[in-house]
Design a protein around this motif. Structure first.
Motif, PDB file in Angstrom:
ATOM      1  N   ASP A 101     -15.643  -1.772 -13.685  1.00 60.23           N
ATOM      2  CA  ASP A 101     -15.635  -0.797 -12.878  1.00 60.23           C
ATOM      3  C   ASP A 101     -14.711  -1.447 -11.613  1.00 60.23           C
ATOM      4  O   ASP A 101     -13.600  -0.918 -11.137  1.00 60.23           O
ATOM      5  N   ASP A 102     -15.013  -2.657 -11.267  1.00 57.46           N
ATOM      6  CA  ASP A 102     -14.249  -3.403 -10.530  1.00 57.46           C
ATOM      7  C   ASP A 102     -12.820  -3.717 -10.972  1.00 57.46           C
ATOM      8  O   ASP A 102     -12.038  -3.483 -10.077  1.00 57.46           O
ATOM      9  N   TYR A 103     -12.641  -3.780 -12.011  1.00 55.03           N
ATOM     10  CA  TYR A 103     -11.314  -4.011 -12.445  1.00 55.03           C
ATOM     11  C   TYR A 103     -10.544  -2.687 -12.625  1.00 55.03           C
ATOM     12  O   TYR A 103      -9.153  -2.925 -12.203  1.00 55.03           O
ATOM     13  N   LYS A 104     -10.991  -1.772 -13.077  1.00 53.86           N
ATOM     14  CA  LYS A 104     -10.811  -0.267 -12.846  1.00 53.86           C
ATOM     15  C   LYS A 104     -10.165   0.074 -11.357  1.00 53.86           C
ATOM     16  O   LYS A 104      -9.030   0.526 -11.166  1.00 53.86           O
ATOM     17  N   LEU A 105     -11.125  -0.150 -10.409  1.00 55.30           N
ATOM     18  CA  LEU A 105     -10.801  -0.119  -8.957  1.00 55.30           C
ATOM     19  C   LEU A 105      -9.495  -0.926  -8.561  1.00 55.30           C
ATOM     20  O   LEU A 105      -8.516  -0.351  -7.942  1.00 55.30           O
ATOM     21  N   LEU A 106      -9.228  -2.346  -9.113  1.00 52.46           N
ATOM     22  CA  LEU A 106      -8.356  -3.154  -8.637  1.00 52.46           C
ATOM     23  C   LEU A 106      -7.307  -2.539  -9.341  1.00 52.46           C
ATOM     24  O   LEU A 106      -5.863  -2.400  -8.771  1.00 52.46           O
ATOM     25  N   GLU A 107      -7.193  -2.023 -10.619  1.00 51.82           N
ATOM     26  CA  GLU A 107      -6.021  -1.517 -11.318  1.00 51.82           C
ATOM     27  C   GLU A 107      -5.509  -0.155 -10.629  1.00 51.82           C
ATOM     28  O   GLU A 107      -4.246   0.132 -10.477  1.00 51.82           O
ATOM     29  N   SER A 108      -6.464   0.807 -10.239  1.00 49.19           N
ATOM     30  CA  SER A 108      -6.095   1.881  -9.533  1.00 49.19           C
ATOM     31  C   SER A 108      -5.458   1.573  -8.037  1.00 49.19           C
ATOM     32  O   SER A 108      -4.224   2.148  -7.798  1.00 49.19           O
ATOM     33  N   MET A 109      -5.993   0.707  -7.572  1.00 54.41           N
ATOM     34  CA  MET A 109      -5.331   0.240  -6.299  1.00 54.41           C
ATOM     35  C   MET A 109      -3.920  -0.458  -6.251  1.00 54.41           C
ATOM     36  O   MET A 109      -2.981  -0.242  -5.336  1.00 54.41           O
ATOM     37  N   ASN A 110      -3.770  -1.256  -7.318  1.00 53.49           N
ATOM     38  CA  ASN A 110      -2.323  -1.851  -7.671  1.00 53.49           C
ATOM     39  C   ASN A 110      -1.480  -0.650  -8.152  1.00 53.49           C
ATOM     40  O   ASN A 110      -0.117  -0.789  -7.507  1.00 53.49           O
ATOM     41  N   LYS A 111      -2.027   0.349  -8.948  1.00 56.37           N
ATOM     42  CA  LYS A 111      -1.027   1.582  -8.928  1.00 56.37           C
ATOM     43  C   LYS A 111      -0.637   2.260  -7.840  1.00 56.37           C
ATOM     44  O   LYS A 111       0.464   2.758  -7.546  1.00 56.37           O
ATOM     45  N   VAL A 112      -1.666   2.638  -6.762  1.00 60.78           N
ATOM     46  CA  VAL A 112      -1.288   3.112  -5.640  1.00 60.78           C
ATOM     47  C   VAL A 112      -0.588   2.221  -4.998  1.00 60.78           C
ATOM     48  O   VAL A 112       0.495   2.946  -4.175  1.00 60.78           O
ATOM     49  N   SER A 113      -0.701   1.223  -4.944  1.00 51.28           N
ATOM     50  CA  SER A 113      -0.026   0.214  -4.114  1.00 51.28           C
ATOM     51  C   SER A 113       1.585   0.263  -4.461  1.00 51.28           C
ATOM     52  O   SER A 113       2.530   0.247  -3.630  1.00 51.28           O
ATOM     53  N   ALA A 114       1.663   0.219  -5.963  1.00 47.92           N
ATOM     54  CA  ALA A 114       2.958   0.138  -6.504  1.00 47.92           C
ATOM     55  C   ALA A 114       3.897   1.510  -6.291  1.00 47.92           C
ATOM     56  O   ALA A 114       5.012   1.407  -5.904  1.00 47.92           O
ATOM     57  N   ALA A 115       2.917   2.503  -6.203  1.00 46.80           N
ATOM     58  CA  ALA A 115       3.710   3.918  -5.727  1.00 46.80           C
ATOM     59  C   ALA A 115       4.124   3.822  -4.281  1.00 46.80           C
ATOM     60  O   ALA A 115       5.203   4.259  -4.201  1.00 46.80           O
ATOM     61  N   LYS A 116       3.343   3.221  -3.504  1.00 43.61           N
ATOM     62  CA  LYS A 116       3.687   3.218  -2.004  1.00 43.61           C
ATOM     63  C   LYS A 116       4.794   2.411  -1.723  1.00 43.61           C
ATOM     64  O   LYS A 116       5.960   2.613  -1.145  1.00 43.61           O
ATOM     65  N   TYR A 117       4.794   1.127  -2.565  1.00 37.88           N
ATOM     66  CA  TYR A 117       6.086   0.464  -2.224  1.00 37.88           C
ATOM     67  C   TYR A 117       7.362   1.109  -3.050  1.00 37.88           C
ATOM     68  O   TYR A 117       8.369   0.846  -2.456  1.00 37.88           O
ATOM     69  N   ALA A 118       7.396   1.735  -4.071  1.00 38.09           N
ATOM     70  CA  ALA A 118       8.303   2.615  -4.485  1.00 38.09           C
ATOM     71  C   ALA A 118       8.912   3.540  -3.642  1.00 38.09           C
ATOM     72  O   ALA A 118      10.079   3.527  -3.365  1.00 38.09           O
ATOM     73  N   GLU A 119       7.852   4.143  -2.778  1.00 34.40           N
ATOM     74  CA  GLU A 119       8.305   5.269  -1.907  1.00 34.40           C
ATOM     75  C   GLU A 119       8.890   4.583  -0.549  1.00 34.40           C
ATOM     76  O   GLU A 119       9.922   5.003  -0.141  1.00 34.40           O
ATOM     77  N   MET A 120       8.189   3.316  -0.438  1.00 31.48           N
ATOM     78  CA  MET A 120       9.039   2.574   0.775  1.00 31.48           C
ATOM     79  C   MET A 120      10.414   2.023   0.345  1.00 31.48           C
ATOM     80  O   MET A 120      11.106   2.067   1.231  1.00 31.48           O
ATOM     81  N   ARG A 121      10.548   1.671  -0.706  1.00 32.29           N
ATOM     82  CA  ARG A 121      11.907   1.141  -1.074  1.00 32.29           C
ATOM     83  C   ARG A 121      12.836   2.287  -1.175  1.00 32.29           C
ATOM     84  O   ARG A 121      13.880   2.311  -0.677  1.00 32.29           O
ATOM     85  N   GLY A 122      12.341   3.595  -1.651  1.00 34.96           N
ATOM     86  CA  GLY A 122      13.230   4.772  -1.454  1.00 34.96           C
ATOM     87  C   GLY A 122      13.738   5.249  -0.110  1.00 34.96           C
ATOM     88  O   GLY A 122      14.815   5.395   0.306  1.00 34.96           O
ATOM     89  N   VAL A 123      12.815   4.995   0.833  1.00 37.42           N
ATOM     90  CA  VAL A 123      12.942   5.241   2.444  1.00 37.42           C
ATOM     91  C   VAL A 123      13.996   4.144   2.890  1.00 37.42           C
ATOM     92  O   VAL A 123      14.895   4.515   3.555  1.00 37.42           O
ATOM     93  N   ALA A 124      13.685   2.939   2.552  1.00 35.54           N
ATOM     94  CA  ALA A 124      14.443   1.942   3.090  1.00 35.54           C
ATOM     95  C   ALA A 124      15.911   2.002   2.302  1.00 35.54           C
ATOM     96  O   ALA A 124      16.890   1.756   3.194  1.00 35.54           O
ATOM     97  N   ALA A 125      15.937   2.565   1.158  1.00 36.22           N
ATOM     98  CA  ALA A 125      17.562   2.795   0.563  1.00 36.22           C
ATOM     99  C   ALA A 125      18.063   3.851   1.192  1.00 36.22           C
ATOM    100  O   ALA A 125      19.378   3.528   1.678  1.00 36.22           O
ATOM    101  N   GLY A 126      17.271   4.733   1.717  1.00 39.48           N
ATOM    102  CA  GLY A 126      17.811   6.032   2.441  1.00 39.48           C
ATOM    103  C   GLY A 126      18.398   5.549   3.847  1.00 39.48           C
ATOM    104  O   GLY A 126      19.557   6.067   4.323  1.00 39.48           O
TER     105      GLY A 126
END
Length: 182
Positions: A101-126
């Motif tokens: 469960d801890d590893y699943k939580l870390l995996e989901s946190m990593n996915k959310v962080s990756a999505a946030k970073y992708a969003e921030m990358r898009g904003v920075a590119a704009g």
């Protein structure tokens, strides 16, 4: 050489080698030569068999449950061993599920962080694209801004000339009034 934990009549736990165990007297005072079973050819020497585990369990857990009846003791020990192994299995499964469960939580946190970073990358590119566009527009307007600065300078010099002309006309008017009075 394998070390085995044993419990004697006073419920003291002691370590013994295989040879000592084979010749050690049991609780009834007789020598028990069947404490250690013969290892199967495919078993490794350091892996304990069920009887060895029963002996070790007897010394650590079941020492207080020793009966004077020798017939019920192995069945009771086997039941206690099964119970212990079932509870250990449940405990280890619980621990492993917590880790999963801890590893699943870390995996989901990593996915959310990756999505946030992708969003921030898009904003920075704009923002970067907007800055480039603004710099291009400023560069295209620069000649007009230079012309505005030149016009402002000429307007300022014209204003100074107008003030000087005004001052000169006031002096002339004053002289004219003075000449008129005479």
């Amino acid at each position: 050489m394998m070390m085995i934990m044993m419990a004697d009549e006073e419920k003291n736990i002691s370590a013994a080698t295989e040879e000592e165990v084979k010749t050690a007297p049991d609780a009834t005072g007789t020598t028990d030569t069947n404490v250690l079973p013969q290892a199967l050819p495919d078993q490794e020497e350091h892996q304990p068999s069920m009887d060895t585990v029963s002996t070790a369990t007897n010394s650590s857990v079941g020492a207080a449950t020793l009966d004077s009846t020798a017939g019920t003791q192995p069945e009771e020990l086997r039941g206690l061993c099964r119970d212990m192994f079932e509870k250990m299995t449940l405990y280890l499964n619980g621990e492993l599920s917590v880790v999963c469960d801890d590893y699943k939580l870390l995996e989901s946190m990593n996915k959310v962080s990756a999505a946030k970073y992708a969003e921030m990358r898009g904003v920075a590119a704009g923002v970067s694209k907007a800055m480039i566009d603004l710099n291009e527009k400023y560069a295209s307007l620069q000649p007009y801004l230079d012309q505005i600065d030149q016009i402002e300078d000429s307007v300022a010099s014209l204003e100074q000339a107008a003030y000087r002309l005004d001052a000169y006309s006031k002096r002339l008017e004053a002289k004219f009034k003075q000449l008129e009075k005479r």
